[in-house]
Scaffold this motif. Structure first.
Motif, PDB file in Angstrom:
ATOM      1  N   SER A 245       0.568  -1.353  -0.377  1.00 48.23           N
ATOM      2  CA  SER A 245      -0.433   0.071  -0.063  1.00 48.23           C
ATOM      3  C   SER A 245       0.787   1.521  -0.477  1.00 48.23           C
ATOM      4  N   GLY A 246      -0.101   2.697  -0.329  1.00 45.12           N
ATOM      5  CA  GLY A 246       0.971   3.711  -0.106  1.00 45.12           C
ATOM      6  C   GLY A 246       1.482   4.455  -1.458  1.00 45.12           C
ATOM      7  N   GLU A 247       1.219   3.469  -2.675  1.00 44.00           N
ATOM      8  CA  GLU A 247       2.683   4.015  -3.943  1.00 44.00           C
ATOM      9  C   GLU A 247       1.783   5.318  -4.170  1.00 44.00           C
ATOM     10  N   LEU A 248       1.582   6.079  -3.561  1.00 41.37           N
ATOM     11  CA  LEU A 248       0.895   7.544  -4.111  1.00 41.37           C
ATOM     12  C   LEU A 248       1.953   7.827  -5.375  1.00 41.37           C
ATOM     13  N   GLY A 249       2.852   7.941  -5.669  1.00 44.40           N
ATOM     14  CA  GLY A 249       3.600   8.785  -6.259  1.00 44.40           C
ATOM     15  C   GLY A 249       3.601   8.009  -7.945  1.00 44.40           C
ATOM     16  N   HIS A 250       2.594   6.613  -8.014  1.00 46.47           N
ATOM     17  CA  HIS A 250       1.980   6.476  -8.897  1.00 46.47           C
ATOM     18  C   HIS A 250       0.005   6.172  -9.518  1.00 46.47           C
ATOM     19  N   VAL A 251       0.095   7.672  -7.969  1.00 49.32           N
ATOM     20  CA  VAL A 251      -1.431   7.661  -9.076  1.00 49.32           C
ATOM     21  C   VAL A 251      -1.470   9.012  -9.746  1.00 49.32           C
ATOM     22  N   SER A 252      -2.316   8.416 -10.286  1.00 47.06           N
ATOM     23  CA  SER A 252      -2.468   9.559 -12.171  1.00 47.06           C
ATOM     24  C   SER A 252      -3.441  10.798 -11.378  1.00 47.06           C
ATOM     25  N   VAL A 253      -2.945  11.983 -11.795  1.00 43.13           N
ATOM     26  CA  VAL A 253      -3.460  12.906 -11.439  1.00 43.13           C
ATOM     27  C   VAL A 253      -3.967  13.599 -13.273  1.00 43.13           C
ATOM     28  N   HIS A 254      -2.741  12.601 -14.193  1.00 44.79           N
ATOM     29  CA  HIS A 254      -3.521  13.117 -14.861  1.00 44.79           C
ATOM     30  C   HIS A 254      -3.955  12.006 -16.000  1.00 44.79           C
ATOM     31  N   PRO A 255      -5.065  11.801 -16.289  1.00 46.97           N
ATOM     32  CA  PRO A 255      -4.843  10.155 -17.197  1.00 46.97           C
ATOM     33  C   PRO A 255      -4.498  10.841 -18.686  1.00 46.97           C
ATOM     34  N   ASP A 256      -3.997  11.320 -19.093  1.00 45.45           N
ATOM     35  CA  ASP A 256      -3.663  11.846 -19.760  1.00 45.45           C
ATOM     36  C   ASP A 256      -2.060  12.750 -20.105  1.00 45.45           C
ATOM     37  N   GLY A 257      -1.530  12.178 -19.002  1.00 40.31           N
ATOM     38  CA  GLY A 257      -0.198  13.627 -18.865  1.00 40.31           C
ATOM     39  C   GLY A 257       1.344  12.315 -19.344  1.00 40.31           C
ATOM     40  N   GLU A 258       2.183  12.366 -18.820  1.00 43.60           N
ATOM     41  CA  GLU A 258       3.306  12.509 -19.559  1.00 43.60           C
ATOM     42  C   GLU A 258       3.547  11.456 -18.861  1.00 43.60           C
ATOM     43  N   PRO A 259       4.677  10.194 -19.914  1.00 41.00           N
ATOM     44  CA  PRO A 259       4.927   8.913 -19.429  1.00 41.00           C
ATOM     45  C   PRO A 259       5.941   8.408 -18.058  1.00 41.00           C
ATOM     46  N   CYS A 260       5.344   7.281 -17.533  1.00 39.60           N
ATOM     47  CA  CYS A 260       5.648   6.961 -16.338  1.00 39.60           C
ATOM     48  C   CYS A 260       7.082   6.064 -16.190  1.00 39.60           C
ATOM     49  N   PRO A 261       7.425   5.842 -15.980  1.00 34.66           N
ATOM     50  CA  PRO A 261       8.640   4.476 -15.522  1.00 34.66           C
ATOM     51  C   PRO A 261       8.221   3.675 -15.526  1.00 34.66           C
ATOM     52  N   CYS A 262       6.997   3.708 -14.494  1.00 34.31           N
ATOM     53  CA  CYS A 262       6.476   2.589 -14.128  1.00 34.31           C
ATOM     54  C   CYS A 262       5.374   2.252 -14.931  1.00 34.31           C
ATOM     55  N   GLY A 263       5.362   2.650 -16.666  1.00 36.96           N
ATOM     56  CA  GLY A 263       4.500   2.053 -17.072  1.00 36.96           C
ATOM     57  C   GLY A 263       3.289   2.684 -17.502  1.00 36.96           C
ATOM     58  N   SER A 264       2.728   3.573 -17.162  1.00 36.75           N
ATOM     59  CA  SER A 264       1.338   4.195 -17.133  1.00 36.75           C
ATOM     60  C   SER A 264       2.092   5.589 -17.355  1.00 36.75           C
ATOM     61  N   ARG A 265       0.491   6.267 -17.187  1.00 41.38           N
ATOM     62  CA  ARG A 265       0.766   7.768 -17.767  1.00 41.38           C
ATOM     63  C   ARG A 265       0.555   8.818 -16.275  1.00 41.38           C
ATOM     64  N   GLY A 266       0.772  10.338 -16.760  1.00 42.44           N
ATOM     65  CA  GLY A 266      -0.049  11.403 -15.733  1.00 42.44           C
ATOM     66  C   GLY A 266       0.382  10.874 -14.478  1.00 42.44           C
ATOM     67  N   CYS A 267       1.528  10.220 -13.442  1.00 42.74           N
ATOM     68  CA  CYS A 267       1.454   9.489 -12.620  1.00 42.74           C
ATOM     69  C   CYS A 267       2.341  11.319 -11.609  1.00 42.74           C
ATOM     70  N   LEU A 268       1.915  11.164 -10.069  1.00 41.22           N
ATOM     71  CA  LEU A 268       1.840  11.881  -9.301  1.00 41.22           C
ATOM     72  C   LEU A 268       3.202  12.568  -9.613  1.00 41.22           C
ATOM     73  N   GLN A 269       4.436  11.323  -9.849  1.00 38.08           N
ATOM     74  CA  GLN A 269       5.583  10.515 -10.090  1.00 38.08           C
ATOM     75  C   GLN A 269       5.945  11.925 -11.195  1.00 38.08           C
ATOM     76  N   THR A 270       5.583  11.667 -11.768  1.00 35.66           N
ATOM     77  CA  THR A 270       5.908  13.015 -13.640  1.00 35.66           C
ATOM     78  C   THR A 270       5.716  14.250 -13.140  1.00 35.66           C
ATOM     79  N   TYR A 271       5.670  14.880 -12.159  1.00 35.09           N
ATOM     80  CA  TYR A 271       4.915  16.299 -11.741  1.00 35.09           C
ATOM     81  C   TYR A 271       5.938  16.272 -10.404  1.00 35.09           C
ATOM     82  N   ALA A 272       6.024  15.622  -9.232  1.00 34.67           N
ATOM     83  CA  ALA A 272       6.442  15.922  -8.332  1.00 34.67           C
ATOM     84  C   ALA A 272       7.315  15.640  -7.470  1.00 34.67           C
ATOM     85  N   SER A 273       8.133  14.942  -8.197  1.00 34.14           N
ATOM     86  CA  SER A 273       9.439  14.031  -7.744  1.00 34.14           C
ATOM     87  C   SER A 273      10.429  15.069  -8.186  1.00 34.14           C
ATOM     88  N   LEU A 274      11.761  15.368  -6.873  1.00 36.41           N
ATOM     89  CA  LEU A 274      12.366  15.469  -7.109  1.00 36.41           C
ATOM     90  C   LEU A 274      13.447  16.062  -7.964  1.00 36.41           C
TER      91      LEU A 274
END
Length: 404
Positions: A245-274
Motif C-alpha cells: 500500500s501507499g504507492e502515492l507516486g503512481h496515482v494518476s493526476v492527469h490520465p493523459d499526462g506524461e509517461p511514467c517509468p512505471c509504464g502508466s501515464r500522468g502519475c504524480l511522480q512525473t509532476y512532483a519528484s525531485l
C-alpha cells in the motif's frame, strides 16, 4: 522421566513452566519500556502482581543481559525511603537502519531506548543494484564499528523506494530496479538478519516513534527518488494485503499526462519528484538536488518556482483522493518535501481544501515531518530494535548461548 530425556523432549509441565517464565519476563520488561521514569522493583511487583522473589530473578536476568540498568534513586510519590530505579540500557543491543535516497545513502544506529547513536550520510551517484548494495554494506560496517565499544547491533532494516516482498524489491522505477534481491547480499556482507521495507512505511513508523504526529491516524508523504505514502490508522501502519500500500507516486493526476517509468501515464511522480522539479539541469556532484532547488527558489528562479507550484498542485490532487477514501485529517510532508515545504505546503493545502469533501467542517492539518529527510533511516533502525523491545527473550537466549 527417562523416556523424555531419551527423546530430547521436555515434559509438558516443564514446557508450560518455561513459557510462563518467558511471559512473566516480557511482562516485567514491557512495564520498564513503557514507564515514563525509572521504575523500582516494588513498583514492578505492584503493577504486575508477581511476587518479590520472581521480580528479583527477572530483574537480575535483564541486568545480566544488558537490557536494563539501575539508575538513580526514584520516588513513587509516597513517603518513605527512595528506591533504586530501573530503566532501559544504553549499552546493550542496538538496531541498524539503512536508506537509499535520492541524493545518496544513509545509515543509522539506535540503542534500546530509541536514541540515535550514529547517523551518517554519503552522496552517491546513481548506479546498478550490486554497486549500491556493496557501498551500503561498507557504510553499515562503519556504523557498526563506530558503536561497537558500547552496543551490539543485532538486526538491520533497509528502506527502499518501492514495494517489497520477502526481501526482494519488486519494482523501484526511480532506481531502475525490478525484482532485485536486496536482503540477501546485505545479509551475506554484514552477517546480520536483514529486513527490507518500503521507505515511506518506515518513515511513518519513525515519525510515530518520535512523537511527531499528535493524531493516531495520519498520512506520511515521502518525496525524493520516488513519492510514497505511509498510512497510519489508529496507531497501526496500514500495509495492505501484500504489504504494497501507499504507492502515492503512481496515482494518476492527469490520465493523459506524461509517461511514467512505471509504464502508466500522468502519475504524480512525473509532476512532483525531485528530478522533475530540478529540471533538465542536473545538480553538481557535491550538492544535493534539494539544496539546488532551495537555492534556486530562494533567488526567485522562475522555472523552479513554477515547477514547485506544479508539484504542490499535483500533490494536493493526489492527496485529496486519498483523504476522501481514508477519512484522515493529518498529513506530514517528509523526505525532500519537508525541506521544500516553505514553497509547496500552502499550495497543497489549498488543493485539499477545495477537493476533500469534509475539509469545510473538519480542517486538514498539514506540516513538515519532525525527522525530516532522516525519518526513513531512523524508522528503519527503530524497527530493527523493536523485535527485542517486544520479545526480549530472543536476545537473552543469544546471550546465554554466547557464554555457554
Amino acid at each position: 522421566m527417562m523416556s523424555h530425556l531419551r527423546s530430547g523432549r521436555l515434559p509438558d509441565s516443564a514446557v508450560r513452566q518455561e513459557s510462563l517464565r518467558s511471559l512473566n519476563l516480557e511482562l516485567v520488561f514491557r512495564h520498564i519500556v513503557t514507564a515514563d521514569r525509572p521504575i523500582s522493583r516494588t513498583e514492578l511487583a505492584n503493577a504486575t502482581g508477581l511476587t518479590r522473589p520472581t521480580i528479583t530473578r527477572i530483574v537480575e536476568e535483564l541486568l545480566t543481559g544488558r537490557l536494563i540498568t539501575e539508575s538513580a534513586v526514584t520516588h513513587n510519590g509516597r513517603a518513605g525511603r527512595p528506591r533504586v530505579g530501573l530503566t532501559l540500557s544504553k549499552t546493550g543491543p542496538a538496531g541498524l537502519g539503512l536508506d537509499i535516497r535520492a541524493d545518496g545513502l544513509a545509515a543509522c544506529v539506535v540503542d534500546l531506548t530509541g536514541t540515535v547513536r550514529q547517523l551518517s550520510f554519503h552522496p552517491a551517484p546513481r548506479s546498478d543494484a550490486p554497486t549500491v548494495l556493496a557501498d551500503l554494506a561498507s557504510m553499515a560496517r562503519a556504523a557498526v564499528a563506530a558503536v561497537a565499544a558500547e552496543l551490539t547491533v543485532v538486526n538491520a532494516t533497509l528502506a527502499v523506494p518501492g514495494p517489497v516482498r520477502d526481501g526482494v524489491v519488486q519494482s523501484a522505477p526511480a532506481l531502475g530496479w525490478r525484482c532485485v534481491d536486496a536482503a540477501g547480499p546485505l545479509r551475506n556482507r554484514l552477517g546480520l538478519p536483514v529486513t527490507v521495507d518500503n521507505e515511506a512505511n518506515l518513515a511513518a513508523l519513525g515519525e510515530m516513534y518520535a512523537g511527531g504526529p499528535t493524531d493516531t491516524s495520519f498520512v506520511y508523504v515521502s518525496g525524493g527518488l520516488d513519492i510514497g505514502a505511509g498510512i497510519v490508522l489508529e496507531g497501526q501502519l496500514m500495509r495492505g494485503t501484500r504489504g504494497w500500500s501507499g504507492e502515492l507516486g503512481h496515482v494518476s493526476v492527469h490520465p493523459d499526462g506524461e509517461p511514467c517509468p512505471c509504464g502508466s501515464r500522468g502519475c504524480l511522480q512525473t509532476y512532483a519528484s525531485l528530478s522533475t522539479i530540478l529540471g533538465e539541469e542536473s545538480a553538481p556532484a557535491d550538492v544535493t538536488p534539494d539544496a539546488v532547488i532551495i537555492n534556486r527558489a530562494e533567488t526567485g528562479a522562475p522555472l523552479t518556482l513554477a515547477a514547485l507550484e506544479r508539484a504542490g498542485t499535483a500533490l494536493g490532487i493526489a492527496l485529496s483522493s486519498m483523504l476522501n477514501i481514508l477519512d484522515v485529517n493529518t498529513v506530514l510532508l517528509g523526505g525532500s518535501f519537508s525541506l521544500l515545504s516553505s514553497w509547496i505546503i500552502d499550495i497543497v493545502k489549498a488543493e485539499m481544501d477545495r477537493r476533500v469533501l469534509t475539509a469545510s467542517w473538519a480542517p486538514i492539518a498539514i506540516r513538515p515531518a519532525v525527522l525530516g529527510p532522516d525519518a526513513a533511516v531512523i524508522g528503519a533502525a527503530l524497527t530493527s530494535i523493536d523485535e527485542i523491545r517486544q520479545h526480549p527473550t530472543s536476545w537473552l537466549a543469544r546471550q546465554t548461548a554466547g557464554t555457554a
